[in-house]
Scaffold this motif. Structure first.
Motif, short mmCIF file in Angstrom:
data_model
loop_
_atom_site.label_atom_id
_atom_site.label_comp_id
_atom_site.label_asym_id
_atom_site.label_seq_id
_atom_site.Cartn_x
_atom_site.Cartn_y
_atom_site.Cartn_z
N MET A 315 0.85 -1.19 0.00
CA MET A 315 0.00 0.00 0.00
C MET A 315 0.89 1.25 0.00
O MET A 315 1.94 1.25 0.62
N SER A 398 -6.35 0.89 0.64
CA SER A 398 -6.16 0.59 -0.77
C SER A 398 -7.35 -0.21 -1.27
O SER A 398 -7.98 -0.94 -0.51
N THR A 399 -7.66 -0.06 -2.55
CA THR A 399 -8.84 -0.75 -3.08
C THR A 399 -8.48 -1.39 -4.42
O THR A 399 -7.52 -0.99 -5.08
N SER A 400 -9.23 -2.42 -4.77
CA SER A 400 -9.19 -2.94 -6.13
C SER A 400 -10.61 -3.28 -6.49
O SER A 400 -11.52 -3.03 -5.69
#
Ligand code: ADP
Ligand code: ASP
Ligand code: MG
Length: 429
Positions: A315, A398-400
């Protein structure tokens, strides 16, 4: 028995079998550390294997070392040489599986089942030469398939293989899951059953959240995210390999006779949950560079050398400081890499130019995972709200497409997991 790699029959690939060659299923059964933790448990495993053989199936078995054994071996290596030579690390830590495969072969023979143990190099399970976390490149399966067809049960040491120069390699912690899936693909197995100390994949670690629910079917994609975000019930590479080869895997209990969790394609799941599971990883460390000069090329100057030093950065957040000429840069690395990362940055301090380096290993990454997120907004918001309500501060986000991860103080791990589990409606009733 052919046990020299040079004598092995022609290499490669998935062995195809014709319909008249076999009628019943070809199965790979994998048993983890707790399942082979002592002599009685190994006898119990032998009964489970015999049951499949008695049903007329062709069976190959993959085993881990006895629970705690690999940790003990890793510790011996560290005591001998903290900065060890990875080739010798592999020689030592691969021994745990040699013991269990020999013992299970004996237990099976005792029950009247024809069985033979196999080490990685004898088969051969060919890997690259990245010692300590080698990748399987090929399995020479013909001899095993022949023996399975004749009613013999190969008992294969998981976690190990052989490098091109014939040295022993290991596949990274938890790697016998990957051995099992790779073997299943190589022998063209109809099923790969991963027997462990829980009866399936749960919405989160059932040892931490007592209200965790067993999932009957999970997609490869979600399982891959869960595993790579810390759910150690399956090794990430095992899921990756199953996904690539289309190998169905089932996670089930060694100790109870009931159906487990199937890992399947997305179209095999009718009801898609918004969030399927929550994973956590304590293996995280955070580094903050305070007041890095805010100019083009700074990120490259930091992350390039880290990558050259084989440090994986996960991250990243960057905040502009008040005044605008400097920025704070925060990022996470694996805990094992923290010392190397700090050393790398400190050696570069003249080039990068920062005021202070802060590091913190008391952090945990908590992630919510679900394919349903693709089509629904608000998942992240629900996470932030649930954590806020418990007074838990989020340090990095954090993203996905199908997950949201946050970094928080390690002491709130259990509180956060429970709060999120409830917030997404996952609690068992
Ligand atoms: P084995 O030795 O059989 O390979 P592991 O210890 O590697 O077993 O993996 C099983 C463990 O994974 C369980 O005991 C459980 O604590 C942990 N675990 C973490 N997350 C999950 C999850 N979502 N579902 C089930 N088990 C999980
Ligand atoms: N025995 C190895 C480990 O503890 C491999 C495994 O259990 O999958 O990592
Ligand atoms: Mg495991």
């Amino acid at each position: 028995m052919k046990n020299d790699i040079n004598d092995m029959p022609e290499p490669f690939g998935r062995v195809t079998h014709t319909a008249d060659e076999w009628v019943m299923a070809r199965i790979v059964q994998k048993f983890g550390g707790t399942s082979v933790g002592d002599v009685d448990r190994i006898k119990n495993v032998a009964l489970k294997v015999k049951a499949e053989v008695d049903r007329g199936n062709e069976v190959a078995v993959v085993l881990s070392a006895m629970s705690g054994e690999t940790n003990r071996l890793v510790d011996l290596v560290s005591q001998m040489a903290p900065l060890y030579d990875a080739r010798e690390y592999d020689v030592v830590v691969a021994t745990g599986e040699q013991v269990t495969v020999g013992l299970l072969a004996l237990a099976l023979q005792d029950l009247g089942v024809s069985a033979r143990s196999w080490l990685g190099w004898q088969i051969a399970i060919e890997t690259d030469d990245v010692h300590g976390k080698a990748r399987i490149e090929n399995i020479v399966a013909d001899e095993l398939v022949k023996r399975m067809a004749s009613g013999e049960v190969p008992v294969v040491a998981g976690f190990q293989g052989v490098a091109p120069n014939h040295r022993i390699t290991t596949l990274g912690r938890g790697g016998s899951d990957t051995s099992a899936v790779a073997l299943a693909a190589a022998v063209g197995a109809d099923r790969c059953d991963i027997y462990t100390d829980v009866d399936g994949v749960y919405t989160t670690d059932p040892r931490i959240v007592s209200k965790a629910r067993k999932i009957d079917r999970i997609t490869y994609e979600e399982m891959l995210e869960m595993a790579s975000l810390g759910a150690k019930v399956l090794q990430t590479r095992a899921v990756e390999m199953a996904m690539k080869t289309g190998q169905r895997i089932q996670v089930l209990s060694s100790f109870e006779d009931k159906p487990g969790t199937l890992v399947v394609d997305e179209d095999e799941i009718v009801e898609k949950e918004l969030v399927s599971g929550i994973a956590y990883s304590r293996d995280e460390a955070k580094i903050t560079l305070v007041r890095v000069s805010d100019k083009p090329g700074v990120a490259a100057a930091i992350f390039g050398p880290l990558s050259d030093a084989n440090v994986n950065v996960d991250m990243i957040v960057q905040n502009r400081s008040v005044g605008g000429d400097a920025t704070d840069m925060t990022f996470t690395v694996a805990q094992d890499d923290l010392d190397r990362a700090v050393e790398t940055i400190e050696n570069l301090s003249a080039d990068i130019g920062y005021e202070k380096l802060l590091s913190d290993a008391n952090v945990v990454k908590v992630s919510v995972v679900g394919v349903g997120m693709r089509s629904h907004a608000g998942v992240a918001q629900r996470m932030f709200a649930a954590l806020a309500e418990k007074g838990i501060n989020i340090q990095v986000i954090s993203t996905s497409e199908i997950k949201v991860s946050v970094l928080i103080d390690e002491e709130y791990t259990e509180l956060a997991l429970r709060a999120l589990h409830t917030a997404y409606g996952l609690d068992a009733t």
